[in-house]
Write a protein that holds these residues in place. Sequence first.
Motif, PDB file in Angstrom:
ATOM      1  N   TYR A 333      44.262  15.613  51.656  1.00  0.00           N
ATOM      2  CA  TYR A 333      44.301  16.113  53.142  1.00  0.00           C
ATOM      3  C   TYR A 333      43.279  16.630  53.070  1.00  0.00           C
ATOM      4  CZ  TYR A 333      45.622  14.329  57.538  1.00  0.00           C
ATOM      5  OH  TYR A 333      45.914  13.432  58.627  1.00  0.00           O
ATOM      6  N   ALA A 334      43.706  18.601  53.165  1.00  0.00           N
ATOM      7  CA  ALA A 334      42.592  18.691  53.904  1.00  0.00           C
ATOM      8  C   ALA A 334      41.048  18.589  53.018  1.00  0.00           C
ATOM      9  CB  ALA A 334      43.231  20.539  53.117  1.00  0.00           C
ATOM     10  N   MET A 335      40.475  18.358  51.546  1.00  0.00           N
ATOM     11  CA  MET A 335      39.729  18.076  50.922  1.00  0.00           C
ATOM     12  C   MET A 335      39.074  17.116  52.211  1.00  0.00           C
ATOM     13  SD  MET A 335      39.426  19.317  47.621  1.00  0.00           S
ATOM     14  CE  MET A 335      41.410  18.791  46.901  1.00  0.00           C
ATOM     15  N   LEU A 336      39.597  15.951  52.032  1.00  0.00           N
ATOM     16  CA  LEU A 336      38.860  14.970  52.918  1.00  0.00           C
ATOM     17  C   LEU A 336      38.530  15.474  53.862  1.00  0.00           C
ATOM     18  CD1 LEU A 336      41.751  12.570  52.209  1.00  0.00           C
ATOM     19  CD2 LEU A 336      39.323  12.513  50.695  1.00  0.00           C
ATOM     20  N   GLN A 338      37.177  18.506  54.716  1.00  0.00           N
ATOM     21  CA  GLN A 338      36.027  19.429  53.973  1.00  0.00           C
ATOM     22  C   GLN A 338      35.141  18.639  54.225  1.00  0.00           C
ATOM     23  OE1 GLN A 338      37.591  22.031  51.533  1.00  0.00           O
ATOM     24  NE2 GLN A 338      39.210  23.301  52.649  1.00  0.00           N
ATOM     25  N   THR A 339      35.249  17.002  53.154  1.00  0.00           N
ATOM     26  CA  THR A 339      34.606  16.633  52.795  1.00  0.00           C
ATOM     27  C   THR A 339      33.480  16.022  53.973  1.00  0.00           C
ATOM     28  OG1 THR A 339      35.027  14.910  52.046  1.00  0.00           O
ATOM     29  CG2 THR A 339      34.752  16.514  50.250  1.00  0.00           C
ATOM     30  N   GLY A 340      33.985  15.467  54.802  1.00  0.00           N
ATOM     31  CA  GLY A 340      33.935  14.646  56.116  1.00  0.00           C
ATOM     32  C   GLY A 340      34.538  12.973  55.876  1.00  0.00           C
ATOM     33  N   ALA A 341      35.279  12.806  54.652  1.00  0.00           N
ATOM     34  CA  ALA A 341      35.173  12.067  54.251  1.00  0.00           C
ATOM     35  C   ALA A 341      36.813  10.804  55.131  1.00  0.00           C
ATOM     36  CB  ALA A 341      36.793  11.729  52.300  1.00  0.00           C
ATOM     37  N   LEU A 342      37.299  11.913  56.247  1.00  0.00           N
ATOM     38  CA  LEU A 342      38.604  11.373  56.833  1.00  0.00           C
ATOM     39  C   LEU A 342      37.864  10.886  57.410  1.00  0.00           C
ATOM     40  CD1 LEU A 342      41.359  12.142  57.321  1.00  0.00           C
ATOM     41  CD2 LEU A 342      40.915  14.071  58.193  1.00  0.00           C
ATOM     42  N   THR A 343      37.051  11.763  58.251  1.00  0.00           N
ATOM     43  CA  THR A 343      35.866  11.013  59.194  1.00  0.00           C
ATOM     44  C   THR A 343      34.910   9.707  59.133  1.00  0.00           C
ATOM     45  OG1 THR A 343      35.087  13.435  59.398  1.00  0.00           O
ATOM     46  CG2 THR A 343      33.585  11.358  60.856  1.00  0.00           C
ATOM     47  N   ASP A 344      35.094   9.213  57.540  1.00  0.00           N
ATOM     48  CA  ASP A 344      34.472   7.277  57.298  1.00  0.00           C
ATOM     49  C   ASP A 344      35.984   7.353  57.371  1.00  0.00           C
ATOM     50  OD1 ASP A 344      31.588   8.862  57.176  1.00  0.00           O
ATOM     51  OD2 ASP A 344      32.667   9.006  54.871  1.00  0.00           O
ATOM     52  N   LEU A 345      36.904   7.578  56.569  1.00  0.00           N
ATOM     53  CA  LEU A 345      38.917   6.505  57.286  1.00  0.00           C
ATOM     54  C   LEU A 345      39.120   6.318  58.945  1.00  0.00           C
ATOM     55  CD1 LEU A 345      40.546   8.522  54.518  1.00  0.00           C
ATOM     56  CD2 LEU A 345      39.604   6.536  54.016  1.00  0.00           C
ATOM     57  N   ILE A 346      38.705   7.508  59.533  1.00  0.00           N
ATOM     58  CA  ILE A 346      39.112   7.468  60.809  1.00  0.00           C
ATOM     59  C   ILE A 346      38.200   6.678  61.590  1.00  0.00           C
ATOM     60  CG2 ILE A 346      39.207   8.574  62.788  1.00  0.00           C
ATOM     61  CD1 ILE A 346      40.163  11.332  61.413  1.00  0.00           C
ATOM     62  N   PRO A 418      29.003   0.020  43.322  1.00  0.00           N
ATOM     63  CA  PRO A 418      30.844  -0.170  43.739  1.00  0.00           C
ATOM     64  C   PRO A 418      29.672   1.595  44.233  1.00  0.00           C
ATOM     65  CG  PRO A 418      30.417   0.354  41.057  1.00  0.00           C
ATOM     66  CD  PRO A 418      28.930  -0.210  41.954  1.00  0.00           C
ATOM     67  N   PRO A 419      30.862   2.466  44.488  1.00  0.00           N
ATOM     68  CA  PRO A 419      30.137   3.586  46.014  1.00  0.00           C
ATOM     69  C   PRO A 419      30.292   4.630  44.330  1.00  0.00           C
ATOM     70  CG  PRO A 419      32.238   3.119  45.895  1.00  0.00           C
ATOM     71  CD  PRO A 419      31.888   1.773  46.082  1.00  0.00           C
ATOM     72  N   ARG A 420      29.499   5.772  44.461  1.00  0.00           N
ATOM     73  CA  ARG A 420      29.761   6.750  43.622  1.00  0.00           C
ATOM     74  C   ARG A 420      30.536   7.903  44.257  1.00  0.00           C
ATOM     75  NH1 ARG A 420      25.687   7.020  38.549  1.00  0.00           N
ATOM     76  NH2 ARG A 420      25.390   9.434  39.851  1.00  0.00           N
ATOM     77  N   VAL A 421      30.902   7.932  43.520  1.00  0.00           N
ATOM     78  CA  VAL A 421      31.486   9.993  44.112  1.00  0.00           C
ATOM     79  C   VAL A 421      31.923  10.475  43.323  1.00  0.00           C
ATOM     80  CG1 VAL A 421      33.458   7.971  45.692  1.00  0.00           C
ATOM     81  CG2 VAL A 421      34.528   8.764  43.199  1.00  0.00           C
ATOM     82  N   THR A 422      31.495  11.792  44.024  1.00  0.00           N
ATOM     83  CA  THR A 422      31.715  13.034  43.479  1.00  0.00           C
ATOM     84  C   THR A 422      32.995  14.190  43.976  1.00  0.00           C
ATOM     85  OG1 THR A 422      29.458  12.822  44.452  1.00  0.00           O
ATOM     86  CG2 THR A 422      29.746  14.705  42.090  1.00  0.00           C
ATOM     87  N   LEU A 423      33.838  14.425  43.002  1.00  0.00           N
ATOM     88  CA  LEU A 423      34.561  14.990  43.840  1.00  0.00           C
ATOM     89  C   LEU A 423      33.855  16.474  43.809  1.00  0.00           C
ATOM     90  CD1 LEU A 423      37.436  14.611  40.664  1.00  0.00           C
ATOM     91  CD2 LEU A 423      37.819  14.160  42.733  1.00  0.00           C
ATOM     92  N   PRO A 424      34.987  17.286  44.862  1.00  0.00           N
ATOM     93  CA  PRO A 424      34.111  18.310  45.083  1.00  0.00           C
ATOM     94  C   PRO A 424      33.857  19.984  44.031  1.00  0.00           C
ATOM     95  CG  PRO A 424      35.456  17.783  46.593  1.00  0.00           C
ATOM     96  CD  PRO A 424      36.147  16.927  45.565  1.00  0.00           C
ATOM     97  N   GLN A 425      33.227  20.722  43.976  1.00  0.00           N
ATOM     98  CA  GLN A 425      33.212  21.106  42.823  1.00  0.00           C
ATOM     99  C   GLN A 425      34.389  22.488  42.388  1.00  0.00           C
ATOM    100  OE1 GLN A 425      31.888  22.282  39.838  1.00  0.00           O
ATOM    101  NE2 GLN A 425      30.782  20.136  39.834  1.00  0.00           N
TER     102      GLN A 425
END
Length: 644
Positions: A333-336, A338-346, A418-425
């Motif tokens: 949740y916290a990393m979503l 941090q990465t801004g992905a949460l904003t996309d979901l919302i 498909p979308p390409r996703v990269t995990l945070p380092q």
Amino acid sequence: MGLTLAQKIIRDHLVSGTMRPGEEIGLRIDQTLTQDATGTMAYLQLEAMGIEQVKTELSVAYVDHNTLQAGFENADDHRYIRTVAARHGIRFSRPGNGICHQVHLERFGVPGKTLIGSDSHTPTAGGLCMMGMGAGGLDVAVAMGGGTYYITMPRIIGVRLTGRLAPWVSAKDIILEVLRRLGVKGGVGAVLEYYGDGVETLSVPQRATVTNMGAELGATTSLFPSDERTREFLAREGRENAWREIRPDADAAYDETLTIDLSALVPLAACPHSPDNVRPVSELAGMPVDQVCIGSCTNSSMQDMLTVAAILRGKTVAPNVSLSVSPGSRQVYAMLAQTGALTDLIAAGARILECACGPCIGMGFSPNSGGISLRTFNRNFEARSGTKDAQVYLVSPEVAAVSAVAGVFCDPTTCGAPPRVTLPQTFDLDDNMILPPASPEEAPSVEVLRGPNIKPIPVGVAPAETLAAPLILKVGDNITTDHIMPAGAKILPYRSNVPKLSEYCFTVCDPTFPERAKRAGEGIIVGGANYGQGSSREHAALVPLYLGIRAVIAKSFARIHKANLINFGIVPLTFIDPADADRLAEGDALRLPGFRRAIAEGETVTLYDDTTGAEIPLRLDFTAREREILLAGGLLNLTKERNL
Ligand code: MIC
Ligand code: SF4
């Protein structure tokens, strides 16, 4: 001959028995976990056994199931678990910290160790090559006290993975394919071990999706090797020192094998109402969808959530669809965020739920009447969602996300690249929501706080020489523990209140059951094959015990439920000829003369149906240890007898 992964871990933990499939073996347990819906009972039993400090290497109490607090009950149980954990040497993962299996994988799982949990999806840890097994709360309490955990030595099913998943095809599709081939009984008495060159193409969270749903096959557990991918995962979690390489020996022999070519898989869905009712998504395409739920211990890793967020980016959920997203852990949740992905979901209109089981266990978000719900979860049993006539389909996060946007069942392979996703380092590593227990010196002064919802646990009854009781309920094949003891937001708050829970027992099948059982005083249930599949909830034994059920006669039993019945002194008997089930009808007066003697030493016993005159031979399939437990009327009684 060489050893498989399971055989190596079992050899290293063997306390009793020999490693011959079908024989009872005792295992030393390194770690335990509980969740709140089963944990309250487990800790009440731990207290009843007088265990002061747990003797495991690590025990964790999670709160993730009963998180809607529509009254004092759940909050009281959370407080009880927090204080009882502090008192007895158990870490406490606070509500909001995430789903037990996801958090355990991230923060505590260790390759090569044993773990039992009072939750049937404990095999999720197999993604890390940890031998995780679901168990009843009483068995977990015994293990916390340093006691042995008993299972039947499993046969090993080797699943050879070749190739690599095609775009849009997901780890979920691998396990749905296994379920399609083996069915919900296909893993009973077995461990599934994944090997072959396809294994290294899968990350630990992907592997964990596969091992998680091994529970739906009835398997004892599922395992992947511990390799470089495992090291990579543990390193991201800041736990590389927990890594060691574990691979099957080159000449390891599997009892059965099946091969899955990952490159040939397509997006799949498990259709209502069983996880093995699997069809290609392409055949369902176009069907209108009412609800989409993303999350659960099956599909809520960072990778899953980032994929969903990338699919939803810049789009809006279709007007006819309600979309929920529950991240699996606070780390995710916290990393979503941090990465801004949460904003996309919302922005896309997802309804973000807390990091918990949520809709998976009917804790809110029940579908509309007759609603079609696509879920990335692992179970679609009838009524489990909280809406009896809802149609629940189990799918991958990819299928869920594209369908949420389309408003209809959608095959993602028709959606372009498909979308390409990269995990945070680096991962967000913060265990501030995991409370350490009090030190052994301070522990005795910790006050354990109990609420009024905690009621005494029913105690089993030692079997009489003859059991004479009516056939109270007759049910068919694949009855789940969700049928026996339903869950959901209304009922789950009473997990520590058996008298109240009993009002709901078997009501999915027959609303009159609790009343009739109570009136009869004592009763017998007749079931079909795979009776008690699904959850590890011991309430599916405890509550029938409270209602006077003394025996269950079935064609076969699911592993954890059979152990739970025995632990609480309900005698599980099997038909020698499954066709005999047809000779029995609800309401028949049944009699088992020599019942107690048969439990003590018999292989078979004859059932007399005094209504029809039928005589039916039944099998007693018990080890010496199980016979002892049954004769005492359950494990708690036996433990007490031994202490005297
Ligand atoms: C489930 O998925 O059915 C549960 C809820 O997690 C159960 C545990 C329970 O009933 O409390 C399980 O899988 O064991
Ligand atoms: Fe929770 Fe669902 Fe997983 Fe059970 S299957 S532990 S209810 S998320």
